[in-house]
Design a protein around this motif. Structure first.
Motif, PDB file in Angstrom:
ATOM      1  N   ARG A 120      42.114  58.408  38.326  1.00  0.00           N
ATOM      2  CA  ARG A 120      43.092  57.484  38.911  1.00  0.00           C
ATOM      3  C   ARG A 120      42.499  56.076  38.997  1.00  0.00           C
ATOM      4  NH1 ARG A 120      44.974  60.054  44.395  1.00  0.00           N
ATOM      5  NH2 ARG A 120      46.652  58.517  44.219  1.00  0.00           N
ATOM      6  N   LEU A 121      43.384  55.098  38.987  1.00  0.00           N
ATOM      7  CA  LEU A 121      42.979  53.692  39.013  1.00  0.00           C
ATOM      8  C   LEU A 121      43.757  52.976  40.108  1.00  0.00           C
ATOM      9  CD1 LEU A 121      41.482  51.246  37.757  1.00  0.00           C
ATOM     10  CD2 LEU A 121      43.428  51.006  36.187  1.00  0.00           C
ATOM     11  N   LEU A 122      43.033  52.525  41.106  1.00  0.00           N
ATOM     12  CA  LEU A 122      43.614  51.716  42.170  1.00  0.00           C
ATOM     13  C   LEU A 122      43.461  50.252  41.781  1.00  0.00           C
ATOM     14  CD1 LEU A 122      44.707  51.858  45.201  1.00  0.00           C
ATOM     15  CD2 LEU A 122      42.347  51.338  45.845  1.00  0.00           C
ATOM     16  N   VAL A 123      44.542  49.501  41.766  1.00  0.00           N
ATOM     17  CA  VAL A 123      44.513  48.093  41.364  1.00  0.00           C
ATOM     18  C   VAL A 123      44.875  47.235  42.564  1.00  0.00           C
ATOM     19  CG1 VAL A 123      45.464  46.333  39.832  1.00  0.00           C
ATOM     20  CG2 VAL A 123      45.121  48.674  39.000  1.00  0.00           C
ATOM     21  N   SER A 124      44.029  46.255  42.855  1.00  0.00           N
ATOM     22  CA  SER A 124      44.327  45.344  43.957  1.00  0.00           C
ATOM     23  C   SER A 124      44.311  43.906  43.462  1.00  0.00           C
ATOM     24  CB  SER A 124      43.324  45.533  45.107  1.00  0.00           C
ATOM     25  OG  SER A 124      42.002  45.331  44.663  1.00  0.00           O
ATOM     26  N   ARG A 125      45.338  43.172  43.852  1.00  0.00           N
ATOM     27  CA  ARG A 125      45.437  41.727  43.618  1.00  0.00           C
ATOM     28  C   ARG A 125      45.615  41.096  44.990  1.00  0.00           C
ATOM     29  NH1 ARG A 125      48.515  44.152  39.608  1.00  0.00           N
ATOM     30  NH2 ARG A 125      47.986  43.613  37.446  1.00  0.00           N
ATOM     31  N   GLY A 152      38.704  29.071  28.507  1.00  0.00           N
ATOM     32  CA  GLY A 152      40.090  29.290  28.131  1.00  0.00           C
ATOM     33  C   GLY A 152      40.884  29.879  29.273  1.00  0.00           C
ATOM     34  N   ASP A 153      41.840  30.722  28.929  1.00  0.00           N
ATOM     35  CA  ASP A 153      42.698  31.326  29.945  1.00  0.00           C
ATOM     36  C   ASP A 153      42.282  32.749  30.287  1.00  0.00           C
ATOM     37  OD1 ASP A 153      44.310  29.059  30.062  1.00  0.00           O
ATOM     38  OD2 ASP A 153      45.551  29.740  28.376  1.00  0.00           O
ATOM     39  N   GLY A 154      41.165  33.227  29.716  1.00  0.00           N
ATOM     40  CA  GLY A 154      40.754  34.599  29.964  1.00  0.00           C
ATOM     41  C   GLY A 154      40.104  34.781  31.318  1.00  0.00           C
ATOM     42  N   ARG A 155      40.162  36.018  31.795  1.00  0.00           N
ATOM     43  CA  ARG A 155      39.502  36.387  33.035  1.00  0.00           C
ATOM     44  C   ARG A 155      38.243  37.168  32.702  1.00  0.00           C
ATOM     45  NH1 ARG A 155      44.691  39.332  35.619  1.00  0.00           N
ATOM     46  NH2 ARG A 155      44.548  40.265  33.538  1.00  0.00           N
ATOM     47  N   VAL A 156      37.161  36.866  33.402  1.00  0.00           N
ATOM     48  CA  VAL A 156      35.905  37.593  33.225  1.00  0.00           C
ATOM     49  C   VAL A 156      35.882  38.728  34.237  1.00  0.00           C
ATOM     50  CG1 VAL A 156      33.389  37.471  33.302  1.00  0.00           C
ATOM     51  CG2 VAL A 156      34.712  35.542  32.381  1.00  0.00           C
ATOM     52  N   ILE A 157      35.948  39.954  33.732  1.00  0.00           N
ATOM     53  CA  ILE A 157      36.024  41.139  34.589  1.00  0.00           C
ATOM     54  C   ILE A 157      34.781  41.978  34.357  1.00  0.00           C
ATOM     55  CG2 ILE A 157      37.341  43.213  35.150  1.00  0.00           C
ATOM     56  CD1 ILE A 157      39.813  41.688  34.066  1.00  0.00           C
ATOM     57  N   VAL A 184      30.871  33.337  38.368  1.00  0.00           N
ATOM     58  CA  VAL A 184      31.390  33.636  37.034  1.00  0.00           C
ATOM     59  C   VAL A 184      32.511  34.658  37.075  1.00  0.00           C
ATOM     60  CG1 VAL A 184      30.794  34.521  34.752  1.00  0.00           C
ATOM     61  CG2 VAL A 184      29.154  33.098  35.998  1.00  0.00           C
ATOM     62  N   VAL A 185      32.317  35.702  37.825  1.00  0.00           N
ATOM     63  CA  VAL A 185      33.191  36.877  37.755  1.00  0.00           C
ATOM     64  C   VAL A 185      34.529  36.602  38.435  1.00  0.00           C
ATOM     65  CG1 VAL A 185      33.442  39.262  38.532  1.00  0.00           C
ATOM     66  CG2 VAL A 185      31.265  38.475  37.597  1.00  0.00           C
ATOM     67  N   ASP A 186      35.609  36.883  37.722  1.00  0.00           N
ATOM     68  CA  ASP A 186      36.959  36.765  38.280  1.00  0.00           C
ATOM     69  C   ASP A 186      37.474  38.085  38.833  1.00  0.00           C
ATOM     70  OD1 ASP A 186      37.448  33.990  37.434  1.00  0.00           O
ATOM     71  OD2 ASP A 186      37.407  34.825  35.407  1.00  0.00           O
ATOM     72  N   GLY A 187      37.045  39.181  38.236  1.00  0.00           N
ATOM     73  CA  GLY A 187      37.511  40.499  38.646  1.00  0.00           C
ATOM     74  C   GLY A 187      36.422  41.527  38.488  1.00  0.00           C
ATOM     75  N   LEU A 188      36.673  42.720  39.004  1.00  0.00           N
ATOM     76  CA  LEU A 188      35.646  43.769  39.011  1.00  0.00           C
ATOM     77  C   LEU A 188      36.304  45.132  38.903  1.00  0.00           C
ATOM     78  CD1 LEU A 188      32.772  44.894  39.560  1.00  0.00           C
ATOM     79  CD2 LEU A 188      33.220  44.579  42.006  1.00  0.00           C
ATOM     80  N   VAL A 207      38.521  55.078  40.189  1.00  0.00           N
ATOM     81  CA  VAL A 207      37.981  53.722  40.070  1.00  0.00           C
ATOM     82  C   VAL A 207      38.961  52.707  40.643  1.00  0.00           C
ATOM     83  CG1 VAL A 207      36.333  54.039  38.190  1.00  0.00           C
ATOM     84  CG2 VAL A 207      38.762  53.762  37.676  1.00  0.00           C
ATOM     85  N   HIS A 208      38.438  51.526  40.892  1.00  0.00           N
ATOM     86  CA  HIS A 208      39.137  50.452  41.589  1.00  0.00           C
ATOM     87  C   HIS A 208      39.026  49.191  40.739  1.00  0.00           C
ATOM     88  CE1 HIS A 208      39.173  47.673  45.406  1.00  0.00           C
ATOM     89  NE2 HIS A 208      40.327  47.629  44.758  1.00  0.00           N
ATOM     90  N   LEU A 209      40.151  48.628  40.383  1.00  0.00           N
ATOM     91  CA  LEU A 209      40.189  47.379  39.612  1.00  0.00           C
ATOM     92  C   LEU A 209      40.620  46.252  40.538  1.00  0.00           C
ATOM     93  CD1 LEU A 209      40.074  45.745  36.971  1.00  0.00           C
ATOM     94  CD2 LEU A 209      42.443  46.458  36.541  1.00  0.00           C
ATOM     95  N   ILE A 210      39.738  45.281  40.706  1.00  0.00           N
ATOM     96  CA  ILE A 210      40.028  44.107  41.527  1.00  0.00           C
ATOM     97  C   ILE A 210      40.369  42.955  40.590  1.00  0.00           C
ATOM     98  CG2 ILE A 210      39.082  42.456  43.173  1.00  0.00           C
ATOM     99  CD1 ILE A 210      37.184  44.682  44.119  1.00  0.00           C
TER     100      ILE A 210
END
Length: 452
Positions: free
Chosen positions: A30-35, A341-346, A385-389, A433-436
């Motif tokens: 499972r993947l928990l996503v938080s914004r 650019g417009d990318g996110r570093v995860i 540097v990191v935008d997400g994790l 896992v958890h996606l921030i």
């Protein structure tokens, strides 16, 4: 700390997801996503549609070693967890007691001078605690019968495991210093770390302001320190011992021993010097070759880094100890291009965060680096540097939660963990896992206010 509740024992992932039912693959977790404080629930196989073209995933290529070996102190059996090889050939090790159930329980290390008998006539002698905060991990010297066919370099003496970085291992003849503000220990510089009275310890760089909470308490051996015996086993000899007699480190919440392949991620690459991680960089475990191909086809990029993790016993919640890492020139360019650019570093895993943030200057630019890092990412230090994790679910009081707060903020982490507990997500290396991700907004932009 953010998570003040106890994680129920039944939420421990006891076996890998692919062993829980027919037809399941690693991406079935499972993947928990938080914004921010907004939370949504998914399965990991949905990751490609949660990312977008131009996003960059930073992945750790460190392979997992079979780092647990049976030994004996007198007539008593112990289990040795080999964590990290120091620059002088000593190993940071943890001794544990068998629990009679196929796993182990914590035990006090030491005292200095205690000898552990290992297979093949090898001896491990404990010399000093790794940290002044406790005696769980010790520096020990391995000696005895050299393993057949084990010539070659020791771990970390010359190789980095990442193509394109020809930097000698830390603690070379010229000494080492810490990069200002990064916690990076750089080899080959003329300024050697002080080791006289009042210095941080044997061969340890002086603490870097804002770099972390380790500083003088961690004892890292000098490269010039002579071996205590002419029969010292080389780093390659210890690796041969692990290959022949070792098994993956596991803890009591798991159901049974697993083959080493279960603890390798799809990104694992053998290092030229045989180095690896004592425990799996588990955030990347749910990735499959099929999923990686789909991500690439959608325009998501990958930047490999290497950070060899040490042991992190479930019973102890200390800050991470210094670890060897490398960020290549190619990966640095990829990360900087995504940020421009417009990318996110995860970052895929807390190890990837530690490596990338250690290679970043105060200006947020990532540069090729290799060596040791003692950086501890906290909300006070922030991220550059990191935008997400993408990460696993961590125990209450675990120091990794401070890193999550640095990326997402305390309120967001608290909210996501409430949802994980309510949704019966599974913990630990075989768990969910958890996606921030950053909060979505019309004026979303990177903020460096917490990056001083």
């Amino acid at each position: 700390m953010t998570v003040a509740v106890r994680v129920p024992e039944e939420l421990s992932a006891r076996v890998p997801v692919e062993q829980r039912g027919p037809g399941l693959d690693r991406d079935a977790v499972r993947l928990l996503v938080s914004r921010g404080t907004e939370v949504s629930h998914h399965v990991f196989a949905e990751l490609p549609r949660l990312l977008r073209a131009g996003d960059l995933l930073v992945v750790n290529t460190s392979p997992t070693l079979a780092a647990a070996v049976d030994g004996w102190i007198g007539h008593a059996r112990v289990v040795v967890h080999f964590s990290t090889r120091g620059d002088d050939g000593r190993w940071a090790v943890e001794l544990r007691d068998p629990d009679g159930k196929g796993t182990t329980r914590a035990r006090a290390g030491g005292p200095a001078g205690v000898e552990v008998r290992l297979p093949e006539g090898v001896r491990l002698v404990l010399e000093e605690p790794l940290s002044g905060r406790g005696e769980r991990l010790w520096w020990g010297r391995v000696s005895g019968e050299e393993q057949a066919g084990t010539g070659g370099p020791g771990i970390g003496v010359a190789g980095t495991g990442v193509p394109g970085i020809g930097v000698a291992g830390p603690g070379g003849p010229s000494g080492r210093v810490s990069e200002p503000g990064t916690g990076v220990v750089r080899p080959g510089t003329p300024e050697a770390a002080a080791s006289g009275p009042g210095a941080p310890g044997p061969g340890v760089p002086r603490p870097v302001a804002g770099a972390g909470a380790l500083g003088p308490e961690v004892s890292r051996p000098r490269v010039s320190e002579p071996a205590t015996s002419g029969s010292s086993v080389s780093g390659a000899g210890v690796l041969a011992l692990l290959r022949e007699h070792g098994r993956p480190i596991r803890y009591s919440y798991t159901e049974r021993d697993q083959p080493l392949s279960v603890y390798q991620t799809v990104f694992s690459l053998p290092a030229e010097d045989g180095a690896g991680s004592a425990e799996m960089p588990s955030a990347a475990r749910p990735f499959t070759a099929r999923l990686v191909a789909e991500l690439v086809s959608r325009g998501v990029q990958f930047a490999p880094i290497t950070l060899h993790t040490g042991v992190a016993s479930a019973e102890a919640h200390e800050p991470p100890y210094p670890e060897r890492f490398a960020v290549s020139e190619v990966s640095a360019r990829l990360i900087n291009a995504a940020r421009a650019g417009d990318g996110r570093v995860i970052a895929v895993g807390t190890t990837a965060v530690r490596a990338v943030e250690s290679a970043a200057g105060a200006d947020g630019v990532v540069r090729a680096r290799a060596g040791w890092t003692d950086l501890v990412v906290t909300p006070e230090r922030g991220v550059r540097v990191v935008d997400g994790l993408l990460t696993g679910l961590h125990e209450p009081e675990a120091s990794h939660l401070l890193m999550l707060e640095a990326v997402a903020g305390r309120a967001a982490v608290g909210r996501s963990y409430e949802e994980a507990l309510r949704g019966l997500y599974l913990w630990h290396e075989f768990g969910d896992v958890h996606l921030i991700l950053p909060e979505e907004g019309p004026h979303a932009a990177r903020c460096f206010s917490n990056c001083g």
